[in-house]
Design a protein around this motif. Structure first.
Motif, PDB file in Angstrom:
ATOM      1  N   THR A 127      42.568  23.563  38.749  1.00  0.00           N
ATOM      2  CA  THR A 127      41.265  24.658  39.125  1.00  0.00           C
ATOM      3  C   THR A 127      41.725  25.944  38.308  1.00  0.00           C
ATOM      4  O   THR A 127      40.786  26.596  37.798  1.00  0.00           O
ATOM      5  CB  THR A 127      41.446  24.875  40.485  1.00  0.00           C
ATOM      6  OG1 THR A 127      41.265  23.458  41.375  1.00  0.00           O
ATOM      7  CG2 THR A 127      40.313  25.569  40.909  1.00  0.00           C
ATOM      8  N   VAL A 128      42.813  26.406  38.383  1.00  0.00           N
ATOM      9  CA  VAL A 128      43.336  27.777  37.490  1.00  0.00           C
ATOM     10  C   VAL A 128      42.892  27.483  36.229  1.00  0.00           C
ATOM     11  O   VAL A 128      42.087  28.292  35.607  1.00  0.00           O
ATOM     12  CB  VAL A 128      44.673  28.122  37.934  1.00  0.00           C
ATOM     13  CG1 VAL A 128      45.017  28.907  36.764  1.00  0.00           C
ATOM     14  CG2 VAL A 128      45.025  28.500  39.151  1.00  0.00           C
ATOM     15  N   THR A 131      39.335  27.935  35.390  1.00  0.00           N
ATOM     16  CA  THR A 131      38.824  29.410  35.434  1.00  0.00           C
ATOM     17  C   THR A 131      38.886  29.942  33.972  1.00  0.00           C
ATOM     18  O   THR A 131      37.674  30.794  33.468  1.00  0.00           O
ATOM     19  CB  THR A 131      39.393  30.186  36.252  1.00  0.00           C
ATOM     20  OG1 THR A 131      40.741  30.402  35.701  1.00  0.00           O
ATOM     21  CG2 THR A 131      39.686  29.643  37.574  1.00  0.00           C
ATOM     22  N   ARG A 134      35.728  28.215  31.968  1.00  0.00           N
ATOM     23  CA  ARG A 134      34.477  28.822  32.673  1.00  0.00           C
ATOM     24  C   ARG A 134      33.926  30.208  31.790  1.00  0.00           C
ATOM     25  O   ARG A 134      32.844  30.227  31.634  1.00  0.00           O
ATOM     26  CB  ARG A 134      34.795  29.232  33.988  1.00  0.00           C
ATOM     27  CG  ARG A 134      33.539  29.645  34.704  1.00  0.00           C
ATOM     28  CD  ARG A 134      33.759  30.554  36.026  1.00  0.00           C
ATOM     29  NE  ARG A 134      34.663  31.655  35.765  1.00  0.00           N
ATOM     30  CZ  ARG A 134      34.077  32.953  35.105  1.00  0.00           C
ATOM     31  NH1 ARG A 134      32.739  33.028  34.819  1.00  0.00           N
ATOM     32  NH2 ARG A 134      34.813  33.795  35.174  1.00  0.00           N
ATOM     33  N   ALA A 141      31.163  33.024  37.844  1.00  0.00           N
ATOM     34  CA  ALA A 141      32.505  33.107  38.412  1.00  0.00           C
ATOM     35  C   ALA A 141      32.624  32.348  40.046  1.00  0.00           C
ATOM     36  O   ALA A 141      31.830  32.515  40.586  1.00  0.00           O
ATOM     37  CB  ALA A 141      33.005  34.499  38.746  1.00  0.00           C
ATOM     38  N   GLN A 142      33.848  31.758  40.422  1.00  0.00           N
ATOM     39  CA  GLN A 142      33.791  31.029  41.609  1.00  0.00           C
ATOM     40  C   GLN A 142      34.312  32.061  42.475  1.00  0.00           C
ATOM     41  O   GLN A 142      35.619  32.034  42.640  1.00  0.00           O
ATOM     42  CB  GLN A 142      34.490  29.571  41.452  1.00  0.00           C
ATOM     43  CG  GLN A 142      33.898  28.765  40.256  1.00  0.00           C
ATOM     44  CD  GLN A 142      32.409  28.303  40.634  1.00  0.00           C
ATOM     45  OE1 GLN A 142      32.443  27.860  41.530  1.00  0.00           O
ATOM     46  NE2 GLN A 142      31.517  28.895  40.211  1.00  0.00           N
ATOM     47  N   GLU A 143      33.744  32.712  43.455  1.00  0.00           N
ATOM     48  CA  GLU A 143      34.200  33.658  44.286  1.00  0.00           C
ATOM     49  C   GLU A 143      34.337  33.366  45.676  1.00  0.00           C
ATOM     50  O   GLU A 143      35.014  33.627  46.590  1.00  0.00           O
ATOM     51  CB  GLU A 143      33.424  35.104  44.036  1.00  0.00           C
ATOM     52  CG  GLU A 143      33.376  35.731  42.744  1.00  0.00           C
ATOM     53  CD  GLU A 143      32.696  36.732  42.797  1.00  0.00           C
ATOM     54  OE1 GLU A 143      32.064  37.326  43.834  1.00  0.00           O
ATOM     55  OE2 GLU A 143      32.749  37.757  41.636  1.00  0.00           O
ATOM     56  N   GLU A 308      39.251  35.986  39.090  1.00  0.00           N
ATOM     57  CA  GLU A 308      40.093  34.695  38.627  1.00  0.00           C
ATOM     58  C   GLU A 308      41.179  34.799  37.484  1.00  0.00           C
ATOM     59  O   GLU A 308      41.019  35.764  36.837  1.00  0.00           O
ATOM     60  CB  GLU A 308      38.931  33.578  38.201  1.00  0.00           C
ATOM     61  CG  GLU A 308      37.835  33.299  39.032  1.00  0.00           C
ATOM     62  CD  GLU A 308      36.817  32.549  38.312  1.00  0.00           C
ATOM     63  OE1 GLU A 308      36.194  31.800  39.134  1.00  0.00           O
ATOM     64  OE2 GLU A 308      36.481  32.747  36.881  1.00  0.00           O
ATOM     65  N   GLN A 311      39.886  35.456  34.191  1.00  0.00           N
ATOM     66  CA  GLN A 311      39.250  36.675  33.634  1.00  0.00           C
ATOM     67  C   GLN A 311      40.414  37.777  33.509  1.00  0.00           C
ATOM     68  O   GLN A 311      40.614  38.504  32.737  1.00  0.00           O
ATOM     69  CB  GLN A 311      38.351  37.167  34.678  1.00  0.00           C
ATOM     70  CG  GLN A 311      37.828  38.315  34.769  1.00  0.00           C
ATOM     71  CD  GLN A 311      36.702  38.387  33.326  1.00  0.00           C
ATOM     72  OE1 GLN A 311      35.892  37.647  33.824  1.00  0.00           O
ATOM     73  NE2 GLN A 311      36.910  39.129  32.420  1.00  0.00           N
ATOM     74  N   PRO A 371      37.931  26.306  44.862  1.00  0.00           N
ATOM     75  CA  PRO A 371      38.796  27.270  44.616  1.00  0.00           C
ATOM     76  C   PRO A 371      39.878  27.890  45.588  1.00  0.00           C
ATOM     77  O   PRO A 371      40.549  28.278  45.352  1.00  0.00           O
ATOM     78  CB  PRO A 371      37.727  28.335  44.127  1.00  0.00           C
ATOM     79  CG  PRO A 371      36.389  27.787  44.019  1.00  0.00           C
ATOM     80  CD  PRO A 371      36.350  26.425  44.758  1.00  0.00           C
ATOM     81  N   TYR A 374      43.583  27.092  45.031  1.00  0.00           N
ATOM     82  CA  TYR A 374      44.402  27.762  44.231  1.00  0.00           C
ATOM     83  C   TYR A 374      44.726  29.152  44.759  1.00  0.00           C
ATOM     84  O   TYR A 374      45.544  29.829  44.774  1.00  0.00           O
ATOM     85  CB  TYR A 374      43.996  27.853  42.837  1.00  0.00           C
ATOM     86  CG  TYR A 374      43.050  28.764  42.457  1.00  0.00           C
ATOM     87  CD1 TYR A 374      43.442  30.221  42.236  1.00  0.00           C
ATOM     88  CD2 TYR A 374      41.672  28.760  42.106  1.00  0.00           C
ATOM     89  CE1 TYR A 374      42.464  31.202  41.684  1.00  0.00           C
ATOM     90  CE2 TYR A 374      40.774  29.544  41.815  1.00  0.00           C
ATOM     91  CZ  TYR A 374      41.199  30.788  41.712  1.00  0.00           C
ATOM     92  OH  TYR A 374      40.387  31.613  41.304  1.00  0.00           O
ATOM     93  N   ARG A 375      43.323  29.803  45.571  1.00  0.00           N
ATOM     94  CA  ARG A 375      43.541  31.115  45.974  1.00  0.00           C
ATOM     95  C   ARG A 375      44.493  31.149  47.318  1.00  0.00           C
ATOM     96  O   ARG A 375      45.443  32.244  47.537  1.00  0.00           O
ATOM     97  CB  ARG A 375      42.287  31.300  46.543  1.00  0.00           C
ATOM     98  CG  ARG A 375      41.460  31.596  45.681  1.00  0.00           C
ATOM     99  CD  ARG A 375      40.004  32.222  46.228  1.00  0.00           C
ATOM    100  NE  ARG A 375      39.006  32.438  45.096  1.00  0.00           N
ATOM    101  CZ  ARG A 375      38.870  33.272  44.108  1.00  0.00           C
ATOM    102  NH1 ARG A 375      39.829  34.194  43.844  1.00  0.00           N
ATOM    103  NH2 ARG A 375      37.714  32.934  43.461  1.00  0.00           N
TER     104      ARG A 375
END
Length: 593
Positions: A127-128, A131, A134, A141-143, A308, A311, A371, A374-375
């Motif tokens: 997933t990281v 990003t 992406r 962005a996947q917030e 992310e 970014q 997401p 990973y968060r």
């Protein structure tokens, strides 16, 4: 068992998967091997998550500098004095050793838990990395905790599918590639932090000039690690930072998972080589990632709680930063997928590693599109430690304490019974730890320490009552014969591999090494130019643009030169061994890991 002959043992050993046997002397490596492995695996795209997490938790800068140093030192000492001695003495992976000590249900459940944990870790890495892609493909962005873009879901699934297939069918080639990434990743994190410091300084003081060490501390305290959470509440304490940094790898050290790696170490003091991962990855990279995350959030005008990793890396390093996230995530994901396949195979021995890796890959693909995986990575590895560490306490008691207290190790296998004390100690300890954390009696970041001690104590008490206090001469004699025949097999294998110097000293190989080292030096020098040679914002922007160019070009040159050198050295080794009559598999030179 008592009547088994040497010939029967030999036949059994030759049918056994090499992963299930102790490592032989001819398979062992020196300290440099482990320094490289630990640095490569512990400097990955998720370091951006850890760095941002400590900012979000409201750590103060001084507490971060001190707390990460103490916590990572404790982790290194645990690798050195808990994991490495057992690994070197037994030469077994944790899966094999647990199977021989506890057997049956305990081993299968443990392997299943490990497979699940490593699968989720792999999903977080994927997933990281997604990003970063992406940004290239211009997806939103996947917030949120869940995916909000079909494009991102497709991207994660495609990327994850490639990672799973490589782990299942091409792991050796990937491992060789991953071994070249460590030095480059260290330089990228270090220089990315340097390159954004003048921008942070300009935000605070109106000047891009960082006024020495005192100025650096002031910037860190006022704008990055402020001691307050984003909502203004008091942040995490020094003890919390120490605990989280010690707990981040608790499943690997106190949980003994890295027995699988350190069984190839010639000496137990090679456990100190974990410092290359802890202090380059979990100290320098976390602090640098915190700097980059805070600065990048200010640049794109968003909260650090949702920005992310891709970014962050892009704002610090340009397109080279995207490569950091992608390559760091990919190589670490594949290493953990490989581990997950081995653990799954241990739980279901009739299924080969490759198909098992593919089955586990389905779990990885599903998890990789969310997401939140990973968060919440810091909590994930912390809870993973609580789940696995009690087995480390059981094995520590078996290996060191039972013999010293006059009891018999591997007693359950000798009796031919299920090792119930190991199950009770494991599940009981996890239940107690969960209750203590849930009721607020104990912070989650330090729970693995009492979990290790409690499981060890419970196991000693229960094992004594259920058979460990007795002697089993027939079982011990059978084990002695088994180890004797393993040594004989290793001697035979070692004899087939000539003891010759395979070091590649050819001019081209040396020139390639000089080239990739010079490339890393050039990137570092350019980052210092950005930091020290930017008296105003306009000059800073010009210097940072030049730094991005040097980083991008340097990354390409580095990997071409470093991988070419690796291939040349491997080909030279194969040729030398083949000339001296080594078998084909020895000439391949795949290092165990």
């Amino acid at each position: 068992m008592a009547g088994t002959s040497a010939a029967e043992v030999d036949r059994g050993l030759r049918r056994t998967d090499v992963e299930q046997l102790p490592a032989g002397k001819h398979e062992q490596h020196g300290p440099g091997h482990f320094a490289g492995l630990y640095s490569a695996e512990n400097i990955a795209g998720t370091e951006f998550v850890f760095g941002a997490t400590f900012v979000i938790l409201g750590a103060s800068f001084v507490d971060v500098l001190v707390g990460l140093a103490v916590g990572n030192l404790l982790a290194v000492l645990t690798f050195r004095f808990v994991t490495a001695p057992i690994a070197v003495r037994t030469r077994m992976s944790v899966y094999t050793y647990l199977s021989r000590v506890a057997g049956g249900p305990t081993s299968k459940i443990y392997n299943g838990v490990n497979a699940l944990i490593f699968a989720i870790i792999s999903a977080a890495m994927i997933t990281v990395s997604a990003t970063a892609f992406r940004l290239v493909l211009d997806f939103p962005a996947q917030e949120e905790a869940y995916p909000t873009s079909i494009g991102f879901v497709v991207l994660a699934l495609v990327f994850g599918s490639v990672a799973v297939l490589v782990a299942a069918f091409g792991f050796t080639a990937l491992a060789e590639f991953a071994s070249t990434c460590g030095p480059w990743l260290v330089v990228m994190f270090f220089t990315g932090g340097l390159a954004l410091l003048p921008l942070v300084s300009d935000t605070v003081t109106g000047s891009t000039v960082v006024d020495g060490w005192s100025g650096f501390l002031a910037l860190g305290q006022s704008e990055i690690f402020t001691g307050e959470t984003p909502d203004g509440t008091a942040g995490i304490t020094l003890l919390g930072i120490i605990g989280y940094s010690w707990a981040a790898n608790s499943f690997a050290h106190a949980g003994l998972v890295d027995m699988s790696l350190l069984r190839y170490a010639r000496k137990s003091w090679y456990g100190y080589m974990s410092a290359f991962g802890m202090f380059l990855g979990h100290y320098m990279a976390w602090i640098a990632a915190g700097v980059m995350g805070a600065a990048a959030a200010a640049i794109v005008q968003t909260s650090i709680t949702v920005i992310e990793p891709g970014q962050v890396a892009f704002e610090a390093l340009g397109y080279a930063g995207l490569a950091v996230v992608v390559i760091g995530g990919w190589t670490t994901a594949n290493a953990n997928l490989y581990r997950a396949g081995l653990a799954g195979q241990g739980a279901f021995p009739r299924v080969a590693r490759k198909p098992m890796t593919l089955y586990i890959g389905i779990v990885v693909l599903v998890a990789s599109v969310f997401p939140f995986v990973y968060r919440g990575y810091l909590d994930l590895v912390t809870f993973a430690g609580i789940a696995i560490v009690p087995i480390g306490g059981v094995l520590f008691a078996e290996h060191w304490l039972l013999p010293r207290l006059g009891m018999t190790t591997s007693w359950a296998r000798y009796r031919g019974v299920t090792n119930v004390p190991s199950l009770v100690a494991w599940f009981g300890t996890v239940a107690l730890a969960a209750a203590a954390v849930a009721t607020g009696l104990m912070p989650v970041y330090i729970a693995f320490v009492p979990a290790f001690l409690v499981s060890m104590g419970l196991y000693l008490l229960l094992a004594r009552r259920m058979g460990a206090a007795e002697r089993y001469p027939e079982g011990e004699a059978a084990d002695a014969l088994w180890h004797e025949r393993v040594d004989a097999l290793h001697a035979e294998q070692a004899a087939a591999t000539p003891d010759v110097d395979t070091t590649d000293r050819r001019p081209l190989t040396r020139a390639l090494r000089v080239l990739w080292i010079a490339t890393l030096v050039a990137i570092t020098v350019m980052a210092l130019v950005v930091l020290l040679g930017s008296p105003d914002l306009a000059t800073y922007e010009d210097n940072r643009s030049a730094f991005w160019t040097v980083s991008a070009v340097g990354t390409v040159v580095y990997f071409v030169a470093a991988y070419a050198e690796l291939r040349l050295r491997k080909a030279h080794r194969q040729r030398v061994l083949a000339e001296h009559g080594a078998p084909a598999d020895a000439a391949e030179g795949a290092a165990p890991a």
